[in-house]
Design an enzyme around this catalytic site. Sequence first.
Site, PDB file in Angstrom:
ATOM      1  N   GLU A 172     -12.713  15.723 -60.125  1.00  0.00           N
ATOM      2  CA  GLU A 172     -13.956  16.845 -60.367  1.00  0.00           C
ATOM      3  C   GLU A 172     -14.722  16.723 -58.872  1.00  0.00           C
ATOM      4  O   GLU A 172     -15.211  17.801 -58.713  1.00  0.00           O
ATOM      5  CB  GLU A 172     -15.081  16.333 -61.286  1.00  0.00           C
ATOM      6  CG  GLU A 172     -16.450  16.958 -61.150  1.00  0.00           C
ATOM      7  CD  GLU A 172     -17.449  16.465 -62.318  1.00  0.00           C
ATOM      8  OE1 GLU A 172     -16.913  16.230 -63.600  1.00  0.00           O
ATOM      9  OE2 GLU A 172     -18.490  15.994 -62.061  1.00  0.00           O
ATOM     10  N   SER A 205     -19.045  11.083 -61.622  1.00  0.00           N
ATOM     11  CA  SER A 205     -17.566  10.935 -62.231  1.00  0.00           C
ATOM     12  C   SER A 205     -16.774  11.592 -61.204  1.00  0.00           C
ATOM     13  O   SER A 205     -16.690  12.776 -60.934  1.00  0.00           O
ATOM     14  CB  SER A 205     -17.809  12.024 -63.603  1.00  0.00           C
ATOM     15  OG  SER A 205     -18.734  11.418 -64.412  1.00  0.00           O
ATOM     16  N   ARG A 219     -17.999  23.395 -64.769  1.00  0.00           N
ATOM     17  CA  ARG A 219     -17.802  22.680 -63.411  1.00  0.00           C
ATOM     18  C   ARG A 219     -17.371  23.901 -62.377  1.00  0.00           C
ATOM     19  O   ARG A 219     -16.766  23.452 -61.558  1.00  0.00           O
ATOM     20  CB  ARG A 219     -17.207  21.425 -63.276  1.00  0.00           C
ATOM     21  CG  ARG A 219     -17.582  20.372 -63.932  1.00  0.00           C
ATOM     22  CD  ARG A 219     -19.191  19.934 -63.865  1.00  0.00           C
ATOM     23  NE  ARG A 219     -19.685  19.126 -64.701  1.00  0.00           N
ATOM     24  CZ  ARG A 219     -20.559  19.489 -65.832  1.00  0.00           C
ATOM     25  NH1 ARG A 219     -20.779  20.659 -65.981  1.00  0.00           N
ATOM     26  NH2 ARG A 219     -20.965  18.473 -66.696  1.00  0.00           N
TER      27      ARG A 219
HETATM   28  C1  LIG Z   1     -24.583   8.711 -59.298  1.00  0.00           C
HETATM   29  C2  LIG Z   1     -24.014  10.122 -59.676  1.00  0.00           C
HETATM   30  C3  LIG Z   1     -24.431  10.874 -61.014  1.00  0.00           C
HETATM   31  C4  LIG Z   1     -23.900  12.239 -60.924  1.00  0.00           C
HETATM   32  N1  LIG Z   1     -24.168  12.696 -62.045  1.00  0.00           N
HETATM   33  C5  LIG Z   1     -23.745  14.053 -62.376  1.00  0.00           C
HETATM   34  C6  LIG Z   1     -24.232  14.737 -63.716  1.00  0.00           C
HETATM   35  O1  LIG Z   1     -24.601  13.932 -64.557  1.00  0.00           O
HETATM   36  N2  LIG Z   1     -23.694  16.006 -63.714  1.00  0.00           N
HETATM   37  C7  LIG Z   1     -23.112  16.677 -62.713  1.00  0.00           C
HETATM   38  O2  LIG Z   1     -22.730  17.906 -63.022  1.00  0.00           O
HETATM   39  N3  LIG Z   1     -22.805  16.200 -61.455  1.00  0.00           N
HETATM   40  C8  LIG Z   1     -23.152  14.778 -61.477  1.00  0.00           C
HETATM   41  N4  LIG Z   1     -23.059  14.171 -60.015  1.00  0.00           N
HETATM   42  C9  LIG Z   1     -22.297  14.898 -59.191  1.00  0.00           C
HETATM   43  C10 LIG Z   1     -23.225  15.732 -58.288  1.00  0.00           C
HETATM   44  O3  LIG Z   1     -24.470  15.028 -58.066  1.00  0.00           O
HETATM   45  C11 LIG Z   1     -23.383  17.160 -58.560  1.00  0.00           C
HETATM   46  O4  LIG Z   1     -22.201  17.740 -58.571  1.00  0.00           O
HETATM   47  C12 LIG Z   1     -24.221  17.956 -57.720  1.00  0.00           C
HETATM   48  O5  LIG Z   1     -24.578  19.152 -58.506  1.00  0.00           O
HETATM   49  C13 LIG Z   1     -23.565  18.244 -56.202  1.00  0.00           C
HETATM   50  O6  LIG Z   1     -24.925  18.620 -55.514  1.00  0.00           O
HETATM   51  P1  LIG Z   1     -24.642  18.321 -53.905  1.00  0.00           P
HETATM   52  O7  LIG Z   1     -25.881  19.072 -53.325  1.00  0.00           O
HETATM   53  O8  LIG Z   1     -24.635  16.807 -53.919  1.00  0.00           O
HETATM   54  O9  LIG Z   1     -23.380  19.025 -53.547  1.00  0.00           O
HETATM   55  P2  LIG Z   1     -22.364  18.339 -52.308  1.00  0.00           P
HETATM   56  O10 LIG Z   1     -21.753  17.286 -52.723  1.00  0.00           O
HETATM   57  O11 LIG Z   1     -23.027  18.527 -51.036  1.00  0.00           O
HETATM   58  O12 LIG Z   1     -20.950  19.504 -52.212  1.00  0.00           O
HETATM   59  C14 LIG Z   1     -20.350  19.818 -53.624  1.00  0.00           C
HETATM   60  C15 LIG Z   1     -19.707  21.207 -53.175  1.00  0.00           C
HETATM   61  O13 LIG Z   1     -20.501  22.273 -53.179  1.00  0.00           O
HETATM   62  C16 LIG Z   1     -20.592  23.008 -52.109  1.00  0.00           C
HETATM   63  N5  LIG Z   1     -21.973  23.111 -51.775  1.00  0.00           N
HETATM   64  C17 LIG Z   1     -23.166  22.478 -51.529  1.00  0.00           C
HETATM   65  N6  LIG Z   1     -24.189  23.300 -51.365  1.00  0.00           N
HETATM   66  C18 LIG Z   1     -23.707  24.577 -51.131  1.00  0.00           C
HETATM   67  C19 LIG Z   1     -24.221  25.801 -50.872  1.00  0.00           C
HETATM   68  N7  LIG Z   1     -25.660  25.955 -50.704  1.00  0.00           N
HETATM   69  N8  LIG Z   1     -23.692  26.821 -51.289  1.00  0.00           N
HETATM   70  C20 LIG Z   1     -22.534  26.973 -51.207  1.00  0.00           C
HETATM   71  N9  LIG Z   1     -21.725  25.723 -51.499  1.00  0.00           N
HETATM   72  C21 LIG Z   1     -22.454  24.660 -51.507  1.00  0.00           C
HETATM   73  C22 LIG Z   1     -19.986  22.043 -51.108  1.00  0.00           C
HETATM   74  O14 LIG Z   1     -19.371  22.856 -50.083  1.00  0.00           O
HETATM   75  C23 LIG Z   1     -19.159  21.161 -51.856  1.00  0.00           C
HETATM   76  O15 LIG Z   1     -17.710  21.822 -51.859  1.00  0.00           O
HETATM   77  C24 LIG Z   1     -23.370  12.811 -60.021  1.00  0.00           C
HETATM   78  C25 LIG Z   1     -23.244  12.260 -58.730  1.00  0.00           C
HETATM   79  C26 LIG Z   1     -23.485  10.973 -58.454  1.00  0.00           C
HETATM   80  C27 LIG Z   1     -23.257  10.285 -57.169  1.00  0.00           C
END
Ligand SMILES: Cc1cc2nc3c(=O)[nH]c(=O)nc-3n(C[C@H](O)[C@H](O)[C@H](O)COP(=O)(O)OP(=O)(O)OC[C@H]3O[C@@H](n4cnc5c(N)ncnc54)[C@H](O)[C@@H]3O)c2cc1C
Length: 299
Positions: free
Chosen positions: A292, A222, A172
Amino acid sequence: MLKQNELEKISHLIVKYNEPLSHYTYTKVGGPADILAFPETTEALTELSVLAQATNTPVTVLGNASNLIVRDGGIRGLVILLEKLDQVNVAGYTIEAQAGAKLKAVTQIAQEHALTGFEFACGIPGSIGGAVFMNAGAYGGEISQVLVSCKVMNESGELFVLTADEMRFGYRHSVIRDENLVVISAKFELTPGDPEQIQNEMNRLNFLRESKQPLEYPSCGSVFKRPEGHFAGQLIQEAQLQGTRIGGVEVSKKHAGFMVNVDHGTATDYEALIAHVIQRVEENAGLTLEPEVRIIGEK
Ligand SMILES: Cc1cc2nc3c(=O)[nH]c(=O)nc-3n(C[C@H](O)[C@H](O)[C@H](O)COP(=O)(O)OP(=O)(O)OC[C@H]3O[C@@H](n4cnc5c(N)ncnc54)[C@H](O)[C@@H]3O)c2cc1C
């Protein structure tokens, strides 16, 4: 601080002021962003970043806001949401996706092009940028296993490419966080497969997810990292915390690793529940859970 008349000069940019971030976050919590901007092109994004730096405006970049708790006081300065940068191109066995493209869309495109290796990500509700930032993974797969290179932007608005070796991927974790970079796009190398088998595998993983995770409620996935040799969910379950509620946020009864917003919860509720769970697990198992999920913004 950025001024409205300066922002209006940037083309292909949508801007909202004092916009509640709870409208965008998966948890449905979060106060307002002073300025919320949606660049529609990479040029608009770089112009915006250069202007923000010149005016000393703090910048927060978000993808699909699925791994975040934005505090109730919101975020000062500029918040950039990359959802409009969502192009995906396929060339041979390579897929190049812009940061705002959703993992779900990219995995479906891979299936349509008979490319295998990305199925693990089909149910993760994030964007490519957010997934690269935290090396998202599920069911034995991880972004680091398929990424070959990543186009990034630094704080001065300069664009460059990092190879997989330069990404410093860990559990992560990636270099994006260490160096405060913005992911612009990422290239993935997949292998040829059978579209029907790929679809069946994605259906299987989505079925597993739906049966184990409380997807009917807002959440951030998570909440805690997996402590070495343990599972966060199991430790929380053993501390008998499932169903514990603070305000409108509850430790999920379906999956102890999730905290769900069951009744107009706030970021303050989330933070209090996280602190409570950390303390109780420490007392019960002698282990300290580490979040996380990213917690950002003002109280
Ligand atoms: C129901 C559910 C299930 C999930 N299951 C999983 C799973 O199985 N495995 C897993 O790993 N995660 C899981 N997640 C967590 C999440 O979906 C992942 O971590 C996902 O990769 C986050 O992406 P995001 O675009 O939503 O990031 P955001 O939540 O928008 O951002 C997260 C971080 O990334 C940074 N960020 C976002 N985009 C960029 C960019 N373009 N450049 C630089 N920094 C950036 C942001 O500044 C922030 O610090 C889950 C979440 C939910 C709600």
